[in-house]
Design a protein around this motif. Structure first.
Motif, PDB file in Angstrom:
ATOM      1  N   PRO A 106       2.402  -3.796   2.509  1.00  0.00           N
ATOM      2  CA  PRO A 106       1.429  -2.704   2.620  1.00  0.00           C
ATOM      3  C   PRO A 106       0.013  -3.267   2.586  1.00  0.00           C
ATOM      4  CG  PRO A 106       2.281  -2.806   0.386  1.00  0.00           C
ATOM      5  CD  PRO A 106       3.044  -3.827   1.180  1.00  0.00           C
ATOM      6  N   LEU A 107      -0.855  -2.739   3.424  1.00  0.00           N
ATOM      7  CA  LEU A 107      -2.233  -3.220   3.505  1.00  0.00           C
ATOM      8  C   LEU A 107      -3.231  -2.203   2.958  1.00  0.00           C
ATOM      9  CD1 LEU A 107      -2.177  -4.777   7.100  1.00  0.00           C
ATOM     10  CD2 LEU A 107      -1.832  -5.959   4.923  1.00  0.00           C
ATOM     11  N   SER A 108      -3.043  -0.944   3.309  1.00  0.00           N
ATOM     12  CA  SER A 108      -4.008   0.081   2.914  1.00  0.00           C
ATOM     13  C   SER A 108      -3.673   0.644   1.545  1.00  0.00           C
ATOM     14  CB  SER A 108      -4.018   1.213   3.947  1.00  0.00           C
ATOM     15  OG  SER A 108      -2.777   1.901   3.941  1.00  0.00           O
ATOM     16  N   THR A 109      -4.664   1.296   0.942  1.00  0.00           N
ATOM     17  CA  THR A 109      -4.456   1.922  -0.365  1.00  0.00           C
ATOM     18  C   THR A 109      -3.402   3.014  -0.289  1.00  0.00           C
ATOM     19  OG1 THR A 109      -6.749   1.462  -0.984  1.00  0.00           O
ATOM     20  CG2 THR A 109      -5.602   3.168  -2.234  1.00  0.00           C
ATOM     21  N   ARG A 110      -3.430   3.818   0.782  1.00  0.00           N
ATOM     22  CA  ARG A 110      -2.466   4.919   0.876  1.00  0.00           C
ATOM     23  C   ARG A 110      -1.045   4.387   1.055  1.00  0.00           C
ATOM     24  NH1 ARG A 110      -3.959   7.648   6.766  1.00  0.00           N
ATOM     25  NH2 ARG A 110      -3.320   5.908   8.093  1.00  0.00           N
ATOM     26  N   ALA A 111      -0.884   3.287   1.775  1.00  0.00           N
ATOM     27  CA  ALA A 111       0.445   2.697   1.934  1.00  0.00           C
ATOM     28  C   ALA A 111       0.971   2.196   0.590  1.00  0.00           C
ATOM     29  CB  ALA A 111       0.402   1.566   2.948  1.00  0.00           C
ATOM     30  N   LYS A 112       0.106   1.551  -0.181  1.00  0.00           N
ATOM     31  CA  LYS A 112       0.512   1.064  -1.504  1.00  0.00           C
ATOM     32  C   LYS A 112       0.844   2.230  -2.433  1.00  0.00           C
ATOM     33  CE  LYS A 112      -2.314  -3.091  -1.053  1.00  0.00           C
ATOM     34  NZ  LYS A 112      -3.524  -3.824  -1.513  1.00  0.00           N
ATOM     35  N   PHE A 113       0.070   3.302  -2.333  1.00  0.00           N
ATOM     36  CA  PHE A 113       0.312   4.481  -3.172  1.00  0.00           C
ATOM     37  C   PHE A 113       1.659   5.111  -2.830  1.00  0.00           C
ATOM     38  CE2 PHE A 113      -0.247   9.125  -3.829  1.00  0.00           C
ATOM     39  CZ  PHE A 113      -0.404   9.121  -5.204  1.00  0.00           C
ATOM     40  N   MET A 114       1.935   5.287  -1.528  1.00  0.00           N
ATOM     41  CA  MET A 114       3.193   5.903  -1.119  1.00  0.00           C
ATOM     42  C   MET A 114       4.382   5.026  -1.481  1.00  0.00           C
ATOM     43  SD  MET A 114       2.542   7.831   2.512  1.00  0.00           S
ATOM     44  CE  MET A 114       2.125   6.322   3.388  1.00  0.00           C
ATOM     45  N   MET A 115       4.249   3.715  -1.288  1.00  0.00           N
ATOM     46  CA  MET A 115       5.347   2.825  -1.641  1.00  0.00           C
ATOM     47  C   MET A 115       5.594   2.827  -3.143  1.00  0.00           C
ATOM     48  SD  MET A 115       5.114  -0.430   0.969  1.00  0.00           S
ATOM     49  CE  MET A 115       6.805  -0.917   0.655  1.00  0.00           C
ATOM     50  N   SER A 116       4.546   2.989  -3.921  1.00  0.00           N
ATOM     51  CA  SER A 116       4.711   3.072  -5.378  1.00  0.00           C
ATOM     52  C   SER A 116       5.489   4.322  -5.767  1.00  0.00           C
ATOM     53  CB  SER A 116       3.345   3.071  -6.063  1.00  0.00           C
ATOM     54  OG  SER A 116       2.637   1.881  -5.809  1.00  0.00           O
ATOM     55  N   GLY A 176      -2.412   5.012  13.218  1.00  0.00           N
ATOM     56  CA  GLY A 176      -2.725   6.240  13.934  1.00  0.00           C
ATOM     57  C   GLY A 176      -1.544   7.071  14.355  1.00  0.00           C
ATOM     58  N   GLY A 177      -0.318   6.624  14.053  1.00  0.00           N
ATOM     59  CA  GLY A 177       0.863   7.398  14.396  1.00  0.00           C
ATOM     60  C   GLY A 177       1.575   6.868  15.628  1.00  0.00           C
ATOM     61  N   PRO A 178       2.764   7.398  15.914  1.00  0.00           N
ATOM     62  CA  PRO A 178       3.594   6.876  17.007  1.00  0.00           C
ATOM     63  C   PRO A 178       2.970   7.020  18.384  1.00  0.00           C
ATOM     64  CG  PRO A 178       4.501   8.923  16.137  1.00  0.00           C
ATOM     65  CD  PRO A 178       3.425   8.502  15.205  1.00  0.00           C
ATOM     66  N   ALA A 234      -4.301  -1.073  10.461  1.00  0.00           N
ATOM     67  CA  ALA A 234      -2.867  -1.013  10.155  1.00  0.00           C
ATOM     68  C   ALA A 234      -2.653  -0.744   8.676  1.00  0.00           C
ATOM     69  CB  ALA A 234      -2.193  -2.309  10.558  1.00  0.00           C
ATOM     70  N   ASP A 235      -1.631   0.056   8.385  1.00  0.00           N
ATOM     71  CA  ASP A 235      -1.222   0.287   7.002  1.00  0.00           C
ATOM     72  C   ASP A 235      -0.197  -0.741   6.545  1.00  0.00           C
ATOM     73  OD1 ASP A 235      -2.417   3.002   6.052  1.00  0.00           O
ATOM     74  OD2 ASP A 235      -1.716   3.411   8.073  1.00  0.00           O
ATOM     75  N   PHE A 236       0.523  -1.349   7.507  1.00  0.00           N
ATOM     76  CA  PHE A 236       1.565  -2.313   7.186  1.00  0.00           C
ATOM     77  C   PHE A 236       1.431  -3.550   8.058  1.00  0.00           C
ATOM     78  CE2 PHE A 236       3.310   1.808   6.015  1.00  0.00           C
ATOM     79  CZ  PHE A 236       3.835   1.563   4.754  1.00  0.00           C
ATOM     80  N   ARG A 237       1.791  -4.701   7.495  1.00  0.00           N
ATOM     81  CA  ARG A 237       1.831  -5.947   8.245  1.00  0.00           C
ATOM     82  C   ARG A 237       3.291  -6.384   8.364  1.00  0.00           C
ATOM     83  NH1 ARG A 237      -0.487 -10.465   5.005  1.00  0.00           N
ATOM     84  NH2 ARG A 237       1.692 -10.814   4.407  1.00  0.00           N
ATOM     85  N   PHE A 238       3.818  -6.301   9.583  1.00  0.00           N
ATOM     86  CA  PHE A 238       5.186  -6.719   9.858  1.00  0.00           C
ATOM     87  C   PHE A 238       5.225  -8.211  10.155  1.00  0.00           C
ATOM     88  CE2 PHE A 238       5.168  -2.195  10.620  1.00  0.00           C
ATOM     89  CZ  PHE A 238       6.419  -1.761  10.210  1.00  0.00           C
ATOM     90  N   SER A 239       6.407  -8.798  10.032  1.00  0.00           N
ATOM     91  CA  SER A 239       6.529 -10.231  10.310  1.00  0.00           C
ATOM     92  C   SER A 239       6.176 -10.547  11.759  1.00  0.00           C
ATOM     93  CB  SER A 239       7.956 -10.704   9.988  1.00  0.00           C
ATOM     94  OG  SER A 239       8.917  -9.953  10.728  1.00  0.00           O
ATOM     95  N   ALA A 274       7.133   9.144   6.910  1.00  0.00           N
ATOM     96  CA  ALA A 274       5.723   9.131   6.504  1.00  0.00           C
ATOM     97  C   ALA A 274       5.039   7.842   6.963  1.00  0.00           C
ATOM     98  CB  ALA A 274       5.612   9.283   4.992  1.00  0.00           C
ATOM     99  N   TYR A 275       5.694   6.707   6.761  1.00  0.00           N
ATOM    100  CA  TYR A 275       5.107   5.441   7.205  1.00  0.00           C
ATOM    101  C   TYR A 275       4.945   5.435   8.730  1.00  0.00           C
ATOM    102  CZ  TYR A 275       6.782   4.017   2.558  1.00  0.00           C
ATOM    103  OH  TYR A 275       7.029   3.941   1.211  1.00  0.00           O
ATOM    104  N   TRP A 276       5.941   5.944   9.428  1.00  0.00           N
ATOM    105  CA  TRP A 276       5.934   6.009  10.893  1.00  0.00           C
ATOM    106  C   TRP A 276       4.805   6.904  11.403  1.00  0.00           C
ATOM    107  CZ3 TRP A 276       7.912  10.276  14.010  1.00  0.00           C
ATOM    108  CH2 TRP A 276       8.112   9.969  15.362  1.00  0.00           C
TER     109      TRP A 276
END
Length: 213
Positions: A181-191, A114-116, A130-135, A107-109
């Motif tokens: 997680p940066l976006s609301t949907r990313a935080k929701f899914m991770m929760s 915008g997807g792979p 971006a939904d996620f901030r990587f190192s 799902a994150y991928w």
């Protein structure tokens, strides 16, 4: 494809009492959704149409819903049914947990930037937020050997392995680790994933171990 087939295999191995439909119905639906996705991109993910995007997201959603239902039934069995077979319960809990890792990694991928296909085919300036901030996204000013792999210098983009790692760490630590997680949907899914993993780890496994003893 490999991750999807692994999730299907784990579902097929679940005890029948954790399934809400005949064993092969949901896997058959998932395979029906997977086949046209492979046909559109048989080797590498380079083409994306609206139908491809809908099918890929629907496939992930179907796997996720099937696993969440299995988790719900598993918890119900523990609380109300008085299950006494601790070994099968432990195995089922592990299967649900592993599927949880796979499906949320997918799902994150599928959703981030915008997807792979977008991440690898579009210029950075054209990507959605971006939904996620990587190192790697913030290592440009680190020491040289670290900065060489940063997004800004090497044009690094996250792959499925990176998202599976995020999923594993979220399922074990029950919180973000090095990827935020940066976006609301990313935080929701991770929760949702964290709560699911927590229930599996604490309630299901603890009860199974107590049954074994």
């Amino acid at each position: 494809m490999i991750a999807t087939l692994a999730a299907i295999t784990l579902y097929l191995a679940l005890p029948q009492r954790l399934l809400i439909a005949p064993r092969y119905v949901l896997p058959a639906l998932e395979l029906i959704l997977l086949v046209p996705l492979i046909a559109i991109n048989p080797r590498r993910l380079t083409r994306q149409t609206r139908a491809f995007r809908v099918l890929s997201l629907l496939l992930v959603a179907v796997i996720a819903m099937g696993n969440l239902v299995a988790l719900s039934i598993l918890i119900h069995e523990l609380v109300y049914a008085g299950v006494k077979d601790g070994r099968s319960l432990l195995l089922a809990a592990l299967q649900v947990w592993l599927t949880n890792v796979i499906v949320f990694g997918l799902a994150y991928w599928e959703l981030d930037r915008g997807g792979p296909v977008s991440r690898t085919q579009e210029p950075r300036g054209a990507l959605p937020m971006a939904d996620f901030r990587f190192s790697q996204d913030e290592n440009d000013d680190a020491v040289e050997e670290v900065a060489d792999g940063a997004s800004g210098r090497s044009d690094w983009v996250p792959t499925l392995v990176d998202y599976l790692y995020v999923s594993v760490t979220n399922s074990t630590a029950f919180s973000p680790t090095d990827t935020m997680p940066l976006s609301t949907r990313a935080k929701f899914m991770m929760s949702i994933q964290s709560v699911s993993a927590l229930l599996t780890s604490l309630l299901v496994i603890a009860r199974a171990v107590s049954v074994l003893h």
